[in-house]
Design a protein around this motif. Sequence first.
Motif, PDB file in Angstrom:
ATOM      1  N   CYS A 192       0.823  -1.222   0.000  1.00 43.06           N
ATOM      2  CA  CYS A 192       0.000   0.000   0.000  1.00 43.06           C
ATOM      3  C   CYS A 192       0.851   1.265   0.000  1.00 43.06           C
ATOM      4  O   CYS A 192       0.327   2.352   0.233  1.00 43.06           O
ATOM      5  CB  CYS A 192      -0.919  -0.001   1.226  1.00 43.06           C
ATOM      6  N   ASP A 193       2.144   1.146  -0.220  1.00 43.03           N
ATOM      7  CA  ASP A 193       2.976   2.343  -0.229  1.00 43.03           C
ATOM      8  C   ASP A 193       2.930   3.004  -1.605  1.00 43.03           C
ATOM      9  O   ASP A 193       2.466   2.432  -2.579  1.00 43.03           O
ATOM     10  CB  ASP A 193       4.413   2.013   0.154  1.00 43.03           C
ATOM     11  N   LYS A 194       3.393   4.214  -1.682  1.00 46.83           N
ATOM     12  CA  LYS A 194       3.369   4.980  -2.918  1.00 46.83           C
ATOM     13  C   LYS A 194       4.709   4.798  -3.622  1.00 46.83           C
ATOM     14  O   LYS A 194       5.707   5.397  -3.243  1.00 46.83           O
ATOM     15  CB  LYS A 194       3.119   6.455  -2.598  1.00 46.83           C
ATOM     16  N   ASP A 195       4.742   3.922  -4.645  1.00 45.58           N
ATOM     17  CA  ASP A 195       5.975   3.655  -5.375  1.00 45.58           C
ATOM     18  C   ASP A 195       6.378   4.813  -6.282  1.00 45.58           C
ATOM     19  O   ASP A 195       7.552   5.070  -6.480  1.00 45.58           O
ATOM     20  CB  ASP A 195       5.836   2.391  -6.223  1.00 45.58           C
ATOM     21  N   PHE A 196       5.401   5.500  -6.851  1.00 41.05           N
ATOM     22  CA  PHE A 196       5.672   6.610  -7.752  1.00 41.05           C
ATOM     23  C   PHE A 196       4.844   7.806  -7.295  1.00 41.05           C
ATOM     24  O   PHE A 196       3.639   7.668  -7.096  1.00 41.05           O
ATOM     25  CB  PHE A 196       5.294   6.251  -9.202  1.00 41.05           C
ATOM     26  N   PRO A 197       5.488   8.958  -7.120  1.00 41.16           N
ATOM     27  CA  PRO A 197       4.717  10.136  -6.675  1.00 41.16           C
ATOM     28  C   PRO A 197       3.737  10.602  -7.729  1.00 41.16           C
ATOM     29  O   PRO A 197       3.858  10.346  -8.877  1.00 41.16           O
ATOM     30  CB  PRO A 197       5.801  11.186  -6.424  1.00 41.16           C
TER      31      PRO A 197
END
Length: 129
Positions: free
Chosen positions: A124-129
Amino acid sequence: AAPAGAVAFGVKHTEGVSVDVLFRGHAEPEAVSGAGARWPLDEGTVLRFSMSRASSEVNDNKVTVSFYAEGGKPINQAGVFLTGVGISLDVDADRDGVVEKNSPNKASWTWGPEGHGAILLVSCDKDFP
């Protein structure tokens, strides 16, 4: 996609395909069962076809639409070949190292070393802003 001069159409399909005709303004679709039925070619008419099981080989099912002029004279045909693809989430539900399609433990989950059920890890993390 109907040819010029077409006023009606008919549909044939192989056994593995379900076909419905949806008319504008009608809530319920009309199922296409046997050959020989014809429908008026009105704007907003939609053909909906589906398959309920996976194909045994590529292009093993077909839908053919026949177009007719006034008086029932055949004008042209259009056909679509279909391949049904089976999609299933298969897991090692009993955690023995073997992925099984029809494991009886697939529908439930039990915690612990003797437990069963799929373990799903979600990123659930943000790999690409």
